[in-house]
Design a protein around this motif. Structure first.
Motif, short mmCIF file in Angstrom:
data_model
loop_
_atom_site.label_atom_id
_atom_site.label_comp_id
_atom_site.label_asym_id
_atom_site.label_seq_id
_atom_site.Cartn_x
_atom_site.Cartn_y
_atom_site.Cartn_z
N GLU A 16 0.85 -1.18 0.00
CA GLU A 16 0.00 0.00 0.00
C GLU A 16 0.90 1.25 0.00
N PRO A 17 0.36 2.41 -0.40
CA PRO A 17 1.20 3.61 -0.48
C PRO A 17 2.01 3.88 0.77
N TRP A 18 1.39 3.79 1.94
CA TRP A 18 2.12 4.10 3.17
C TRP A 18 3.19 3.05 3.43
N GLN A 19 2.91 1.79 3.05
CA GLN A 19 3.90 0.74 3.24
C GLN A 19 5.10 0.92 2.32
N ALA A 20 4.84 1.22 1.05
CA ALA A 20 5.93 1.37 0.08
C ALA A 20 6.88 2.49 0.47
N LEU A 21 6.32 3.64 0.85
CA LEU A 21 7.16 4.78 1.19
C LEU A 21 7.89 4.56 2.51
N ASP A 22 7.27 3.84 3.43
CA ASP A 22 7.95 3.52 4.69
C ASP A 22 9.08 2.51 4.45
N TYR A 23 8.80 1.52 3.64
CA TYR A 23 9.79 0.47 3.36
C TYR A 23 11.06 1.04 2.75
N VAL A 24 10.93 1.93 1.75
CA VAL A 24 12.13 2.42 1.05
C VAL A 24 12.89 3.48 1.86
N ARG A 25 12.35 3.87 3.01
CA ARG A 25 13.07 4.82 3.86
C ARG A 25 13.90 4.13 4.93
N GLN A 26 13.72 2.84 5.11
CA GLN A 26 14.36 2.14 6.22
C GLN A 26 15.83 1.84 5.93
N ARG A 27 16.66 2.06 6.94
CA ARG A 27 18.07 1.69 6.85
C ARG A 27 18.66 1.30 8.20
N GLU A 28 18.09 1.84 9.29
CA GLU A 28 18.69 1.66 10.61
C GLU A 28 18.70 0.20 11.06
N THR A 29 17.71 -0.60 10.65
CA THR A 29 17.64 -1.99 11.11
C THR A 29 18.18 -2.98 10.08
N LEU A 30 18.74 -2.47 8.98
CA LEU A 30 19.24 -3.35 7.93
C LEU A 30 20.74 -3.60 8.07
N PRO A 31 21.21 -4.79 7.74
CA PRO A 31 22.62 -5.14 7.98
C PRO A 31 23.61 -4.26 7.24
N ASN A 32 23.25 -3.81 6.04
CA ASN A 32 24.16 -2.96 5.26
C ASN A 32 23.67 -1.52 5.19
N GLY A 33 22.79 -1.15 6.11
CA GLY A 33 22.37 0.23 6.27
C GLY A 33 21.93 0.92 4.99
N ASP A 34 22.62 1.99 4.65
CA ASP A 34 22.22 2.81 3.53
C ASP A 34 22.35 2.08 2.19
N TYR A 35 23.23 1.08 2.12
CA TYR A 35 23.36 0.32 0.88
C TYR A 35 22.09 -0.46 0.59
N ASP A 36 21.52 -1.06 1.63
CA ASP A 36 20.27 -1.78 1.45
C ASP A 36 19.15 -0.81 1.08
N ARG A 37 19.13 0.35 1.71
CA ARG A 37 18.10 1.33 1.38
C ARG A 37 18.24 1.81 -0.07
N GLN A 38 19.48 2.06 -0.52
CA GLN A 38 19.69 2.48 -1.90
C GLN A 38 19.12 1.45 -2.87
N ARG A 39 19.39 0.17 -2.59
CA ARG A 39 18.89 -0.89 -3.47
C ARG A 39 17.36 -0.92 -3.48
N HIS A 40 16.76 -0.75 -2.30
CA HIS A 40 15.30 -0.77 -2.21
C HIS A 40 14.69 0.43 -2.94
N GLN A 41 15.34 1.59 -2.85
CA GLN A 41 14.84 2.77 -3.55
C GLN A 41 14.91 2.57 -5.06
N GLN A 42 15.98 1.96 -5.55
CA GLN A 42 16.10 1.70 -6.98
C GLN A 42 15.02 0.71 -7.43
N GLN A 43 14.77 -0.32 -6.63
CA GLN A 43 13.72 -1.29 -6.95
C GLN A 43 12.35 -0.62 -6.94
#
Length: 367
Positions: free
Chosen positions: A232-259
């Motif tokens: 859903e819209p709120w889920q998609a925008l929340d998902y691509v903003r996350q980095r603090e709980t991901l193992p590779n931080g901003d790298y994982d977020r960059q990949r999610h934003q590109q996807q």
């Protein structure tokens, strides 16, 4: 960022529908973002787009209620490389925490003396003391100058997308369909025992300069599980903003934003949207409000024609620093580009990315 990517992903569809292209691009804000670092010169009539091109794509995600006069750091920085063959496009992220030398710069309102800082600070220093179009233009120009100093890459065009403003587009689309490639816990949205929405973590800066998280008692964070799914819209925008709980931080977020970018434009070009004038109009209006493009003075129709052979499946995302944090010796909270990434950027500058990836296939990101 998304506006320029629209030209890349939509070219094959829009060039066959000239009236639709004209309609779709009418609301896009165009301005000279690159200043003296670019090649802005309005072309009379149609022009041929030839030779390899590098486009600077920038994402900004200002805090809710942020004072428009307050400097904003770029949230994501991507070099979109289009080879001279015009049969593919390559997205290379510059980690926003890369420790770099930012050159001196005077935007007419404030003078930055130059110095070492994280690369995303260049965007803030460039627009400091300005608002509106002037702030955007000078912010991008200083960022482009900084990247040129870092790796020698110069740009033929640029695009800025405001992720907050882009929310309207995702709302009209009704969300997106995409593959969640790793379990992701939200630090922004959670639910209490009565189902109410609350922030699930208290964020703070640790003594080492890193980001700390303390769970808020009684609040369960939203978790995005692995798998292909509709967000859903709120889920998609929340998902691509996350980095603090991901193992590779901003790298994982960059990949999610590109996807996410690819998923949004796949939905925008779907039959359900293209054949619904009311819905399409709302999507384009939302995109126009969130996107600013420097096309180098070349008509967007000419860009689309040049990219007519490139589909979303031909857009390749590439890992910087092999997808992991590479600590900078100059600042413990920042990082530096490893030698492989420096060599990759040399390949971007010399239009040899295809050959480089053939020798380094593990740099190609999934999704």
């Amino acid at each position: 960022m998304l506006g320029t990517t629209l030209v890349v992903l939509a070219g094959a569809v829009l060039v066959a529908k000239e009236a639709l292209l004209s309609y779709a691009t009418r609301g896009v804000v165009e301005q000279n973002l690159l200043g003296d670092t670019g090649s802005w010169a309005q072309q009379p009539g149609h022009a041929s787009v030839t030779g390899a091109k590098n486009i600077l794509l920038i994402g900004v995600d200002a805090r809710p209620g942020q004072d428009p006069r307050e400097p904003v750091r770029s949230d994501s920085i991507i070099i979109l490389h289009i080879p001279a063959t015009y049969d593919a496009a390559f997205m290379v992220s510059i980690p926003r925490d890369t420790w770099v030398e930012i050159p001196p710069y005077d935007n007419g309102a404030r003078r930055y003396p130059g110095g070492d800082d994280k690369v995303n600070a260049a965007f803030a220093y460039g627009g400091n003391g300005l608002t509106g179009p002037a702030a955007r233009s000078h912010a991008v120009e200083l960022l482009a100058l900084t990247i040129r100093k870092l790796c020698g890459v110069t740009f033929d065009g640029a695009g800025i997308v405001d992720f907050t403003g882009f929310q309207q587009v995702v709302n009209v689309l009704g969300g997106v369909d995409m593959y969640v490639d790793q379990e992701t816990t939200s630090v922004s949205i959670g639910h209490n025992s009565t189902g109410g929405t609350e922030v699930p973590f208290r964020q703070y800066t640790r003594d080492d300069g890193g980001q700390g998280l303390d769970p808020v008692p009684g609040v369960t964070p939203v978790v995005y599980h692995v798998g292909y799914q509709h967000l859903e819209p709120w889920q998609a925008l929340d998902y691509v903003r996350q980095r603090e709980t991901l193992p590779n931080g901003d790298y994982d977020r960059q990949r999610h934003q590109q996807q996410f970018i690819k998923a949004v434009f796949k939905k925008m070009l779907s039959k359900d949207v293209l054949t619904n004038p009311v819905r399409f109009n709302k999507v384009i209006e939302g995109a126009g409000k969130a996107i600013t493009i420097d096309s180098g003075g070349i008509d967007l129709a000419d860009w689309a024609y040049a990219m007519r052979g490139v589909s979303g499946d031909d857009v390749v995302t590439i890992k910087s620093n092999e997808g992991t944090f590479n600590q900078s010796p100059g600042n413990g909270t920042a990082e530096e580009l490893d030698q492989t990434t420096i060599n990759l950027l040399t390949a971007v500058r010399t239009d040899r990315v295809k050959g480089f990836l053939a020798a380094h296939p593990k740099l190609v990101a999934g999704g």
